[in-house]
Write an enzyme that holds these catalytic residues in place. Structure first.
Site, PDB file in Angstrom:
ATOM      1  N   GLN A   1     -35.503 -46.391  38.940  1.00 39.24           N
ATOM      2  CA  GLN A   1     -34.658 -47.446  38.354  1.00 39.24           C
ATOM      3  C   GLN A   1     -33.196 -47.221  38.743  1.00 39.24           C
ATOM      4  OE1 GLN A   1     -35.844 -50.143  36.820  1.00 39.24           O
ATOM      5  NE2 GLN A   1     -33.828 -51.003  36.398  1.00 39.24           N
TER       6      GLN A   1
ATOM      7  N   ASP B   1     -40.501 -51.272  45.496  1.00 39.69           N
ATOM      8  CA  ASP B   1     -39.239 -52.000  45.317  1.00 39.69           C
ATOM      9  C   ASP B   1     -38.789 -52.647  46.628  1.00 39.69           C
ATOM     10  OD1 ASP B   1     -37.840 -52.318  42.939  1.00 39.69           O
ATOM     11  OD2 ASP B   1     -37.190 -50.225  42.887  1.00 39.69           O
TER      12      ASP B   1
ATOM     13  N   LYS C   1     -41.558 -52.844  32.471  1.00 37.85           N
ATOM     14  CA  LYS C   1     -42.357 -52.669  33.691  1.00 37.85           C
ATOM     15  C   LYS C   1     -43.617 -51.866  33.383  1.00 37.85           C
ATOM     16  CE  LYS C   1     -38.355 -53.004  36.732  1.00 37.85           C
ATOM     17  NZ  LYS C   1     -37.287 -52.335  37.493  1.00 37.85           N
TER      18      LYS C   1
HETATM   19  N1  GUN Z   1     -32.106 -52.250  38.783  1.00 34.95           N
HETATM   20  C1  GUN Z   1     -31.933 -53.597  38.674  1.00 34.95           C
HETATM   21  N2  GUN Z   1     -32.894 -54.257  39.349  1.00 34.95           N
HETATM   22  C2  GUN Z   1     -33.688 -53.305  39.895  1.00 34.95           C
HETATM   23  C3  GUN Z   1     -34.867 -53.371  40.692  1.00 34.95           C
HETATM   24  O1  GUN Z   1     -35.374 -54.441  41.063  1.00 34.95           O
HETATM   25  N3  GUN Z   1     -35.413 -52.171  41.022  1.00 34.95           N
HETATM   26  C4  GUN Z   1     -34.865 -50.992  40.660  1.00 34.95           C
HETATM   27  N4  GUN Z   1     -35.463 -49.872  41.058  1.00 34.95           N
HETATM   28  N5  GUN Z   1     -33.768 -50.894  39.916  1.00 34.95           N
HETATM   29  C5  GUN Z   1     -33.195 -52.057  39.534  1.00 34.95           C
END
Ligand code: GUN
Length: 295
Positions: free
Chosen positions: A97, A120, A53
């Site tokens: 995350q 998110d 990311k």
């Molecule tokens: N863990 C797995 N997928 C995601 C996501 O799309 N966002 C976040 N913050 N954590 C994740």
């Protein structure tokens, strides 16, 4: 044979579009959008996601920072950290995350993020706004699914979309997005899950089937209608001695048999997966634009 929906290619197109927008900001001496990604603990998959990311952000000229903290980082310290980024003018998007270590209440952390920076789309304010059709941030994976349908000119209006899976991250938001009365949506949506008495009865009536179950090769050819559009959100590891890692990634759909019957299909890998990060970048740019226009 189904046409392959190339998520890798579309994700690249989106990154190029955003890179041009960011370059224009840089050329006119303006601030660029910024994303902070917060990682607690040393889950290898999470580390890899966070690095990807952050790298994707930097590659298009956005400001990017990873806040890495050890497994024993307290809930209180994490709340304080999130609050500090709520106030920080350099960062327009905050991503914590998931999953978080067990001693931290995930929902409490999600709710601490300023909804204006909730790239998110997990904050209850964002979720509520999505349900009532107000401007919001869409969670990145479902947003990627809807964008793929749009860019492949796959009509959704009046079509029967069947979503298999009811998670807060994929199933529920994608169903709500496609239900909205607007372009690229306006579908008749059914959400199915593991408790369905006769799942096939639903999947067979789908014009567009969205599989977000988390079970390798779960959707078989005899579960779909001839000519259906198949969107596979699953990412499952299956043992594969021929591969160096000892495993390979497959979707929730039995691709080999379903592609013979479908009209469009997303592969795994290379379908929905690459779209998630592209949509995160799009959300971060959107957060920047909204903050700067005072919305
Ligand atoms: N863990 C797995 N997928 C995601 C996501 O799309 N966002 C976040 N913050 N954590 C994740």
């Amino acid at each position: 044979m189904a046409q392959i929906i190339d998520g890798k290619k579309v994700a690249e197109e989106i990154r190029v579009e955003l890179k041009i927008k960011v370059s224009k900001l840089i050329q006119s001496g303006k601030q660029v959008p910024g994303l902070v990604t917060i990682l607690v603990g040393d889950n290898p998959a999470s580390q890899s996601y966070v690095n990807s990311k952050s790298k994707a952000c930097s590659e298009i000229g956005m400001l990017s920072k990873i806040e890495k903290h050890t497994e024993d980082f307290s809930e209180e310290a994490l709340l304080k950290l999130v609050n500090s980024y709520n106030e920080n003018k350099d960062y327009h998007g905050i991503l914590v995350q998931l999953p978080l270590p067990k001693h931290i209440n995930e929902q409490k952390i999600i709710e601490a993020i300023d909804p204006a920076k909730d790239v998110d789309g997990f904050h209850p304010v964002s979720v509520g706004n999505l349900v009532i059709g107000k401007n919001t941030f869409y969670p990145c994976t479902p947003y990627g699914v809807v964008e793929l349908l749009l860019r492949y000119n796959i009509p959704t209006e009046g079509k029967h979309v069947v979503v298999v899976g009811r998670s807060n991250i994929v199933g529920k938001p994608v169903a709500n997005m496609l239900l909205q009365k607007k372009k690229g949506a306006n579908a008749v949506v059914t959400v199915c899950h593991s408790a369905a008495e006769d799942l096939t009865q639903f999947t067979k009536s789908a014009d567009i089937l969205i599989a977000a179950i988390g079970k390798a090769h779960f959707i078989k050819a005899d579960m779909i209608k001839e000519g259906a559009v198949i969107i596979d959100v699953g990412i499952n590891r299956v043992e594969d001695q021929a591969s160096k890692k000892g495993y390979r990634l497959v979707g929730d759909v039995d691709f080999a048999e379903v592609e013979k019957k479908a009209s469009f299909i997303t592969p795994v890998p290379g379908g929905v997966g690459p779209m998630t990060i592209a949509m995160l970048l799009k959300n971060t740019f959107e957060a920047y634009s909204r903050i700067n226009s005072g919305l």
